[in-house]
Scaffold this motif. Structure first.
Motif, short mmCIF file in Angstrom:
data_model
loop_
_atom_site.label_atom_id
_atom_site.label_comp_id
_atom_site.label_asym_id
_atom_site.label_seq_id
_atom_site.Cartn_x
_atom_site.Cartn_y
_atom_site.Cartn_z
N LYS A 250 5.06 13.07 -24.53
CA LYS A 250 5.16 11.78 -24.66
C LYS A 250 5.47 10.92 -24.71
O LYS A 250 5.34 9.78 -24.10
CB LYS A 250 5.23 12.22 -26.45
CG LYS A 250 5.21 10.59 -27.12
CD LYS A 250 5.38 10.72 -29.14
CE LYS A 250 5.44 9.45 -29.71
NZ LYS A 250 5.91 9.84 -31.14
N LYS A 251 7.40 11.35 -24.31
CA LYS A 251 8.02 9.94 -24.07
C LYS A 251 7.72 9.66 -22.79
O LYS A 251 7.91 8.35 -22.53
CB LYS A 251 9.73 10.48 -24.19
CG LYS A 251 10.19 10.74 -25.59
CD LYS A 251 11.73 11.17 -25.24
CE LYS A 251 12.60 11.48 -26.99
NZ LYS A 251 13.73 12.12 -27.06
N LYS A 252 7.67 10.76 -21.83
CA LYS A 252 7.39 10.17 -20.06
C LYS A 252 6.16 8.96 -20.04
O LYS A 252 6.48 8.79 -19.29
CB LYS A 252 7.22 11.64 -19.92
CG LYS A 252 8.75 12.52 -19.14
CD LYS A 252 8.66 13.22 -18.57
CE LYS A 252 10.08 13.75 -18.61
NZ LYS A 252 10.21 14.93 -17.20
N GLY B 127 3.79 5.15 -18.16
CA GLY B 127 2.24 5.23 -18.98
C GLY B 127 1.03 6.17 -18.00
O GLY B 127 1.33 7.13 -17.73
N LEU B 128 0.17 6.48 -19.12
CA LEU B 128 -0.46 7.55 -19.48
C LEU B 128 -0.83 7.49 -17.40
O LEU B 128 -1.63 8.82 -16.88
CB LEU B 128 -2.03 7.59 -19.51
CG LEU B 128 -2.43 8.41 -19.86
CD1 LEU B 128 -1.76 10.39 -20.17
CD2 LEU B 128 -3.85 8.08 -20.78
N ASN B 129 -1.59 6.50 -16.83
CA ASN B 129 -2.38 6.31 -15.85
C ASN B 129 -1.26 7.54 -14.73
O ASN B 129 -1.82 8.32 -13.65
CB ASN B 129 -2.29 5.55 -14.87
CG ASN B 129 -3.87 5.23 -16.02
OD1 ASN B 129 -4.78 6.12 -15.96
ND2 ASN B 129 -4.20 3.89 -15.40
N ASN B 130 0.24 6.72 -14.47
CA ASN B 130 1.51 7.34 -13.71
C ASN B 130 1.72 8.50 -13.74
O ASN B 130 2.02 8.75 -12.94
CB ASN B 130 2.40 6.12 -13.70
CG ASN B 130 1.93 4.24 -13.28
OD1 ASN B 130 1.70 4.82 -11.97
ND2 ASN B 130 2.95 3.48 -13.34
N TYR B 131 1.81 8.97 -15.22
CA TYR B 131 2.18 9.88 -15.09
C TYR B 131 0.62 10.73 -15.08
O TYR B 131 1.82 12.15 -14.28
CB TYR B 131 1.68 10.38 -17.02
CG TYR B 131 2.38 11.75 -17.50
CD1 TYR B 131 3.38 12.00 -17.75
CD2 TYR B 131 1.06 12.83 -16.96
CE1 TYR B 131 4.40 13.41 -18.25
CE2 TYR B 131 1.98 14.12 -18.32
CZ TYR B 131 2.69 14.85 -18.29
OH TYR B 131 3.63 15.50 -18.46
N GLN B 132 -0.47 11.01 -14.43
CA GLN B 132 -1.46 11.49 -14.15
C GLN B 132 -0.92 11.59 -12.55
O GLN B 132 -1.71 12.50 -12.06
CB GLN B 132 -2.52 11.31 -14.55
CG GLN B 132 -3.26 11.63 -15.64
CD GLN B 132 -4.39 11.17 -16.88
OE1 GLN B 132 -4.50 10.14 -16.22
NE2 GLN B 132 -4.95 11.61 -18.16
N LYS B 133 -0.58 10.66 -12.08
CA LYS B 133 -0.43 10.03 -10.64
C LYS B 133 0.34 11.05 -10.22
O LYS B 133 0.54 11.70 -8.85
CB LYS B 133 0.07 8.92 -10.24
CG LYS B 133 -0.12 7.95 -8.89
CD LYS B 133 0.10 6.96 -8.32
CE LYS B 133 1.69 6.67 -7.19
NZ LYS B 133 1.41 5.44 -7.63
N TYR B 134 1.17 11.15 -10.38
CA TYR B 134 2.79 12.07 -10.73
C TYR B 134 2.21 13.24 -10.33
O TYR B 134 2.87 14.20 -9.90
CB TYR B 134 4.33 11.84 -11.56
CG TYR B 134 4.41 10.27 -11.50
CD1 TYR B 134 5.04 9.47 -10.85
CD2 TYR B 134 5.32 10.15 -12.63
CE1 TYR B 134 5.44 8.50 -10.00
CE2 TYR B 134 5.55 8.44 -13.00
CZ TYR B 134 5.26 8.10 -11.59
OH TYR B 134 6.41 6.39 -11.66
#
Length: 130
Positions: free
Chosen positions: A98-100, A105-112
């Motif tokens: 959740k913190k990450k 942001g969700l898009n960047n989390y998925q991109k990472y």
């Protein structure tokens, strides 16, 4: 309960929560390592003994653990749980994700996740479970 049984429970519960999970079984010990969301949400070490100082896992669940619940080393934080504290571990893992997602942001989390999936040689040893 042993390490394999604990890993099975964690994999089952975390997969229900939508995590991508990779697993690695240590060769010389009973330790099992889980990477969550290609390591973007850190990893879990499941063991029956203290870990090696040179390796760092954010979440550690150790059979019969007694010691500091939180440790800091070289600007890294580690959390420790007993096998009886599995529900707290899962809550803390969810909070980490959740913190990450809030931070990146969700898009960047998925991109990472996609970047790690394609470029990290660690995932040649770790096998995707879910």
């Amino acid at each position: 309960m042993n390490e394999k049984e604990m890993a099975k429970i964690l994999i089952n519960e975390l997969s229900k929560l939508g995590f991508v999970i990779h697993r690695y079984n240590a060769i010389t010990t009973n330790s099992i390592y889980l990477k969550l969301d290609f390591g973007v949400c850190c990893g879990i070490r499941i063991s029956n003994h203290s870990g090696k100082k040179k390796y760092h896992y954010r979440f550690n669940i150790v059979k019969g653990y007694s010691g500091d619940k939180v440790t800091y080393s070289k600007n890294l934080i580690s959390y420790f749980y007993t096998f009886e504290e599995i529900s707290q571990l899962i809550k803390d893992v969810l909070e980490e994700r959740k913190k990450k997602i809030q931070k990146y942001g969700l898009n960047n989390y998925q991109k990472y996740m996609e970047i790690e999936k394609g470029s990290n040689p660690l995932f040649q040893r770790f096998k995707q479970v879910i």
